[in-house]
Motif scaffolding. Structure first.
Motif, mmCIF file in Angstrom:
data_model
loop_
_atom_site.group_PDB
_atom_site.id
_atom_site.type_symbol
_atom_site.label_atom_id
_atom_site.label_comp_id
_atom_site.label_asym_id
_atom_site.label_seq_id
_atom_site.Cartn_x
_atom_site.Cartn_y
_atom_site.Cartn_z
ATOM 1 N N SER A 171 0.826 -1.212 0.000
ATOM 2 C CA SER A 171 0.000 0.000 0.000
ATOM 3 C C SER A 171 0.854 1.254 0.000
ATOM 4 C CB SER A 171 -0.940 -0.001 1.212
ATOM 5 O OG SER A 171 -1.880 -1.045 1.120
ATOM 6 N N LEU A 172 1.904 1.256 0.820
ATOM 7 C CA LEU A 172 2.774 2.435 0.881
ATOM 8 C C LEU A 172 3.487 2.647 -0.448
ATOM 9 C CD1 LEU A 172 3.934 4.727 2.556
ATOM 10 C CD2 LEU A 172 5.708 3.168 3.377
ATOM 11 N N ASP A 173 3.928 1.566 -1.063
ATOM 12 C CA ASP A 173 4.571 1.665 -2.372
ATOM 13 C C ASP A 173 3.630 2.334 -3.381
ATOM 14 O OD1 ASP A 173 6.778 0.640 -4.323
ATOM 15 O OD2 ASP A 173 4.911 -0.096 -5.202
ATOM 16 N N ASP A 174 2.363 1.934 -3.370
ATOM 17 C CA ASP A 174 1.384 2.499 -4.299
ATOM 18 C C ASP A 174 1.091 3.969 -3.975
ATOM 19 O OD1 ASP A 174 -0.663 2.133 -6.453
ATOM 20 O OD2 ASP A 174 -2.035 2.576 -4.813
ATOM 21 N N ILE A 175 0.923 4.274 -2.686
ATOM 22 C CA ILE A 175 0.623 5.652 -2.270
ATOM 23 C C ILE A 175 1.757 6.595 -2.670
ATOM 24 C CG2 ILE A 175 0.361 7.160 -0.260
ATOM 25 C CD1 ILE A 175 -1.110 4.772 1.099
ATOM 26 N N LEU A 176 3.000 6.200 -2.379
ATOM 27 C CA LEU A 176 4.144 7.065 -2.687
ATOM 28 C C LEU A 176 4.323 7.226 -4.193
ATOM 29 C CD1 LEU A 176 6.677 5.772 0.000
ATOM 30 C CD2 LEU A 176 5.351 7.883 0.067
ATOM 31 N N HIS A 177 4.067 6.154 -4.935
ATOM 32 C CA HIS A 177 4.161 6.216 -6.397
ATOM 33 C C HIS A 177 3.159 7.224 -6.952
ATOM 34 C CE1 HIS A 177 3.666 3.938 -10.489
ATOM 35 N NE2 HIS A 177 4.273 5.090 -10.622
ATOM 36 N N ARG A 178 1.927 7.171 -6.476
ATOM 37 C CA ARG A 178 0.895 8.080 -6.962
ATOM 38 C C ARG A 178 1.172 9.527 -6.541
ATOM 39 N NH1 ARG A 178 -3.839 5.600 -8.692
ATOM 40 N NH2 ARG A 178 -3.893 3.352 -8.433
ATOM 41 N N MET A 179 1.575 9.707 -5.280
ATOM 42 C CA MET A 179 1.712 11.060 -4.744
ATOM 43 C C MET A 179 2.897 11.818 -5.317
ATOM 44 S SD MET A 179 -0.762 11.965 -2.867
ATOM 45 C CE MET A 179 0.012 13.460 -2.267
ATOM 46 N N GLN A 180 3.922 11.119 -5.815
ATOM 47 C CA GLN A 180 5.083 11.852 -6.325
ATOM 48 C C GLN A 180 4.755 12.652 -7.585
ATOM 49 O OE1 GLN A 180 8.099 8.902 -6.939
ATOM 50 N NE2 GLN A 180 7.276 8.176 -8.882
ATOM 51 N N SER A 181 3.616 12.349 -8.205
ATOM 52 C CA SER A 181 3.173 13.168 -9.342
ATOM 53 C C SER A 181 2.501 14.453 -8.881
ATOM 54 C CB SER A 181 2.186 12.369 -10.203
ATOM 55 O OG SER A 181 2.782 11.200 -10.713
ATOM 56 N N HIS A 182 2.173 14.526 -7.595
ATOM 57 C CA HIS A 182 1.448 15.686 -7.058
ATOM 58 C C HIS A 182 2.303 16.563 -6.154
ATOM 59 C CE1 HIS A 182 -2.457 14.146 -8.445
ATOM 60 N NE2 HIS A 182 -2.062 12.973 -8.023
ATOM 61 N N GLN A 183 3.372 15.987 -5.546
ATOM 62 C CA GLN A 183 4.084 16.722 -4.516
ATOM 63 C C GLN A 183 5.574 16.431 -4.595
ATOM 64 O OE1 GLN A 183 2.049 18.483 -2.178
ATOM 65 N NE2 GLN A 183 3.862 19.515 -1.379
ATOM 66 N N ASN A 184 6.392 17.478 -4.511
ATOM 67 C CA ASN A 184 7.840 17.338 -4.382
ATOM 68 C C ASN A 184 8.288 18.291 -3.286
ATOM 69 O OD1 ASN A 184 10.550 16.870 -4.678
ATOM 70 N ND2 ASN A 184 10.770 18.112 -6.525
ATOM 71 N N LYS A 185 8.645 17.709 -2.118
ATOM 72 C CA LYS A 185 8.918 18.514 -0.924
ATOM 73 C C LYS A 185 7.718 19.431 -0.655
ATOM 74 C CE LYS A 185 12.310 17.936 0.959
ATOM 75 N NZ LYS A 185 12.655 16.867 1.966
ATOM 76 N N LYS A 186 7.923 20.773 -0.601
ATOM 77 C CA LYS A 186 6.796 21.679 -0.355
ATOM 78 C C LYS A 186 6.055 22.083 -1.628
ATOM 79 C CE LYS A 186 7.457 25.185 2.351
ATOM 80 N NZ LYS A 186 8.127 26.372 2.921
ATOM 81 N N ILE A 187 6.569 21.665 -2.769
ATOM 82 C CA ILE A 187 6.028 22.150 -4.035
ATOM 83 C C ILE A 187 4.889 21.258 -4.516
ATOM 84 C CG2 ILE A 187 6.558 22.700 -6.431
ATOM 85 C CD1 ILE A 187 9.496 23.023 -5.569
ATOM 86 N N SER A 188 3.726 21.851 -4.738
ATOM 87 C CA SER A 188 2.610 21.127 -5.343
ATOM 88 C C SER A 188 2.818 21.093 -6.849
ATOM 89 C CB SER A 188 1.277 21.814 -5.014
ATOM 90 O OG SER A 188 1.030 21.768 -3.628
ATOM 91 N N LEU A 189 2.793 19.891 -7.415
ATOM 92 C CA LEU A 189 3.014 19.716 -8.845
ATOM 93 C C LEU A 189 1.668 19.705 -9.557
ATOM 94 C CD1 LEU A 189 5.722 16.902 -8.625
ATOM 95 C CD2 LEU A 189 6.069 19.374 -8.775
ATOM 96 N N LEU A 190 1.533 20.538 -10.579
ATOM 97 C CA LEU A 190 0.241 20.726 -11.237
ATOM 98 C C LEU A 190 0.134 19.843 -12.484
ATOM 99 C CD1 LEU A 190 -0.128 24.576 -10.837
ATOM 100 C CD2 LEU A 190 -0.822 22.742 -9.287
ATOM 101 N N ARG A 191 0.135 18.538 -12.288
ATOM 102 C CA ARG A 191 -0.103 17.644 -13.417
ATOM 103 C C ARG A 191 -1.580 17.701 -13.807
ATOM 104 N NH1 ARG A 191 -1.484 11.565 -11.420
ATOM 105 N NH2 ARG A 191 -3.608 12.228 -11.721
ATOM 106 N N ARG A 192 -1.903 17.164 -14.977
ATOM 107 C CA ARG A 192 -3.295 17.188 -15.435
ATOM 108 C C ARG A 192 -4.178 16.416 -14.464
ATOM 109 N NH1 ARG A 192 -6.485 13.995 -18.949
ATOM 110 N NH2 ARG A 192 -4.756 12.533 -19.214
ATOM 111 N N LEU A 193 -5.315 17.005 -14.092
ATOM 112 C CA LEU A 193 -6.229 16.350 -13.160
ATOM 113 C C LEU A 193 -7.002 15.227 -13.841
ATOM 114 C CD1 LEU A 193 -7.676 19.390 -11.176
ATOM 115 C CD2 LEU A 193 -5.930 17.767 -10.438
ATOM 116 N N HIS A 194 -7.452 14.282 -13.044
ATOM 117 C CA HIS A 194 -8.178 13.113 -13.563
ATOM 118 C C HIS A 194 -9.466 12.910 -12.779
ATOM 119 C CE1 HIS A 194 -5.062 11.635 -16.328
ATOM 120 N NE2 HIS A 194 -4.189 11.998 -15.413
#
Length: 631
Positions: A600-623
């Motif tokens: 579960s943690l592997d999946d959560i971290l994989h998904r979240m790295q497209s949205h967050q890098n340290k304090k920076i919110s990454l603005l990938r295309r929403l789904h």
């Protein structure tokens, strides 16, 4: 740029730029002065961390003032608001100054140097790879797993952990023995070779952890009870393992109770026989034998029963005819392990904490209910008696029991209990004690830590430094690593005390004297010492300071705890795990469902790295139209 004449309307609009420029230039001068005044500190920093240490000093200088108004004014004119400059303070500041100078006509565009490469982020990544190894191809944040003792004899579990996403293994030196650690490490290394997956090893030193002492043994009583429904009807009997007293091997399967019998009395039994007896409360009880394994028998009982050593047992033999009859020879219950005394504490009770290693005892009352002696228990580090003061708080067992020290003498602290559930709390042995208000003068390494360090430097990639409070603690560890010719061993500084948080800048600058270092946010003890309501704020500040020092962070304590232990995560812990993407590594504790937790943690971290890098919110295309789809 067209220059405006003084007094023109456009010139008036540039005044906010001039004000901002002056303020930022003054701020830059302050940071340079602070860097200069810190030259002695910087002389001791490892050369590979020199620019990181300078950046940390700049960041500390920036954050010692409230710059929220400045941030708002910078954002209002479309410039960086300094909210994401932890790893590159001076570069960010210079870039804004250059842009404002250009806008005011003080510098031409062609004379503005191009932005420097992201040196801070690159240095952080390099330090992270050095400490933890390179990340897996699909995930930036590493997964660390605390090793349970059973993996010393269960190679398949270690292999499954690696296959499903473990990148680092944590061995807690406060538990088990070097022999067990050796077997764990052998299994980890074998699994790495077989799977082709790398795995770094962190070994945590126990540190000067305050714990409650042992509790005096009570009577030797064995109790079992059947399972009942809401109406009290038995739905499953208690399962009893009966065995000769001389056979000390564990039961062949989980049992509600293990009953030792003196001599060879069981040798004549069959799996149809019944054992009758009068239990310790004078109640007639029986056990039906249902199966035999070797010299022992499985029995079932549908009655709550209390057994003490020496109770006589009678055999009812059940022949094929089905009519049981009593035999003449009685058996005797053998030696039973004593049950520790129960110490229960209520609000307004007193508890004596003793410096001598005396077994803990419950409160004693006379026949009229008048208190004769308050409950007492020892503590593992009596030297703290020299540092504590009346009026200071004391917290036991992760804060379940709270109190205030009322008096201090050479061999005893008197504590008034101020925090406990209605009905009281059980005080148990070997539970953590926190003294958040006390200034403890404890050595950073215990004698046992120094002994364990000999093993760690030979077998581990990193050493976890527990219960650090002051810079001299780190200097002591660095001294011993130099003595052992292990200066390149990774050091993970665990922030888990109030003193460590308050001294964090000095701790980080001292840590940077070593080449291979990182930080762990040990949120359990930190929350107890500083208050759960402050934990979110504290972990943010630790993340910021560590990034300013360009050091990797381990997000630790109770991540996916419910999933790991019971197989069922809470919504809150899923969100917490997702927040871990802002660190470089997330730690899981052991549990019977640890493989599901790793997946579960592997999946959560994989998904979240497209949205967050340290304090920076990454603005990938929403789904939002395909929630079940992409990552």
């Amino acid at each position: 740029m067209i220059k405006q004449k003084p007094g023109s309307r456009k010139s008036e609009k540039l005044h906010p730029y001039a004000s901002l420029l002056n303020e930022l230039e003054e701020l830059r001068s302050e940071l340079l002065a602070l860097e200069y005044s810190s030259s002695t500190t910087l002389q001791h920093v490892h050369p590979s961390h020199l620019f990181s240490a300078v950046n940390l000093i700049h960041y500390l200088g920036l954050r010692r003032r409230d710059i929220r108004s400045l941030q708002e004014r910078l954002a209002a004119v479309g410039l960086s608001s300094l909210g994401r400059m932890e790893s590159h303070v001076f570069t960010n500041l210079n870039a804004i100054i250059a842009l404002l100078s250009c806008a005011l006509g003080k510098k031409s565009v062609d004379k503005i140097a191009p932005p420097a490469e992201a040196v801070g982020a690159a240095q952080l990544e390099s330090n992270t790879n050095q400490l933890f190894g390179r990340p897996p191809s699909h995930r930036r944040v590493r997964i660390m797993v605390t090793m349970p003792g059973e993996v010393a004899d269960d190679y398949s579990l270690i292999k499954d952990m690696l296959i499903h996403g473990m990148d680092c293994a944590r061995i807690n030196c406060a538990h088990d023995t070097p022999e067990i650690w050796n077997r764990m490490i052998a299994h980890i290394n074998l699994a790495c070779r077989e799977t082709g997956r790398p795995c770094r090893i962190l070994m945590d030193l126990g540190g000067p952890k305050l714990r409650t002492g042992e509790i005096a043994p009570g009577p030797a009583v064995l109790k079992w009870k059947p399972q009942r429904d809401l109406y009290g009807n038995v739905i499953a009997p208690a399962r009893i393992w009966l065995h000769p007293e001389s056979d000390t091997s564990p039961s062949p399967a989980p049992a509600d109770a293990c009953l030792p019998i003196q001599g060879d009395w069981l040798a004549k039994f069959t799996s149809r026989d019944i054992i009758e007896f009068t239990d310790a409360r004078g109640s007639s009880r029986s056990v039906q034998l249902v199966g035999q394994i070797g010299t022992g028998f499985w029995g079932e009982s549908s009655q709550t029963t209390y057994i003490t050593p020496g109770i006589a047992l009678n055999r009812l033999r059940v022949p094929v005819s089905g009519h049981p009859r009593r035999t003449g020879c009685a058996g005797i219950v053998g030696t039973l392990s004593p049950v520790p005394e129960l110490i229960r504490l209520h609000i307004e009770d007193n508890l004596n904490i003793t410096s001598e290693p005396l077994p803990g005892t419950p409160a004693q009352f006379d026949a009229g209910g008048r208190l004769l002696h308050a409950a007492s228990i020892a503590c593992s580090l009596p030297e703290v008696f020299l540092n504590v003061q009346p009026g200071e708080r004391i917290l036991i067992d992760d804060g379940r029991i709270g109190g205030v020290i009322r008096s201090v003498c050479k061999n005893k602290l008197v504590v008034e209990i101020t925090q406990a559930r209605e009905g009281g709390e059980k005080l148990l042995a070997n539970k953590g004690i926190n003294l958040p208000d006390s200034r403890l003068e404890l050595d950073g390494l215990t004698a046992q830590d120094i002994e364990h360090l000999e093993f760690v430097v030979k077998h581990a990639d990193m050493v976890g430094f527990s219960f650090v409070r002051k810079p001299t603690d780190i200097l002591l560890l660095q001294k011993h690593l130099k003595r052992l010719k292990a200066e390149k061993l990774g050091i993970v500084l665990k922030i888990e005390t109030r003193a460590a948080f308050e001294n964090l800048p000095e701790l980080l600058l001292t840590l940077l004297r070593s080449s291979n270092v990182g930080v762990m946010i040990a949120r359990g003890d930190l929350a107890v010492e500083c208050g759960y309501e402050r934990l979110a704020e504290l972990q943010e500040e630790i993340l910021w300071l560590a990034e300013a020092a360009r050091l990797p962070v381990i997000w630790a304590t109770q991540v996916l705890e419910g999933l790991s232990k019971s197989g069922k995560p809470s919504r809150a812990e899923i969100t917490d795990a997702a927040m871990g993407v802002r660190a470089e590594c997330v730690m899981l504790n052991k549990g019977s469902h640890i493989i599901e937790a790793i997946q579960s943690l592997d999946d959560i971290l994989h998904r979240m790295q497209s949205h967050q890098n340290k304090k920076i919110s990454l603005l990938r295309r929403l789904h939002w139209q395909a929630i079940s789809g992409s990552k």
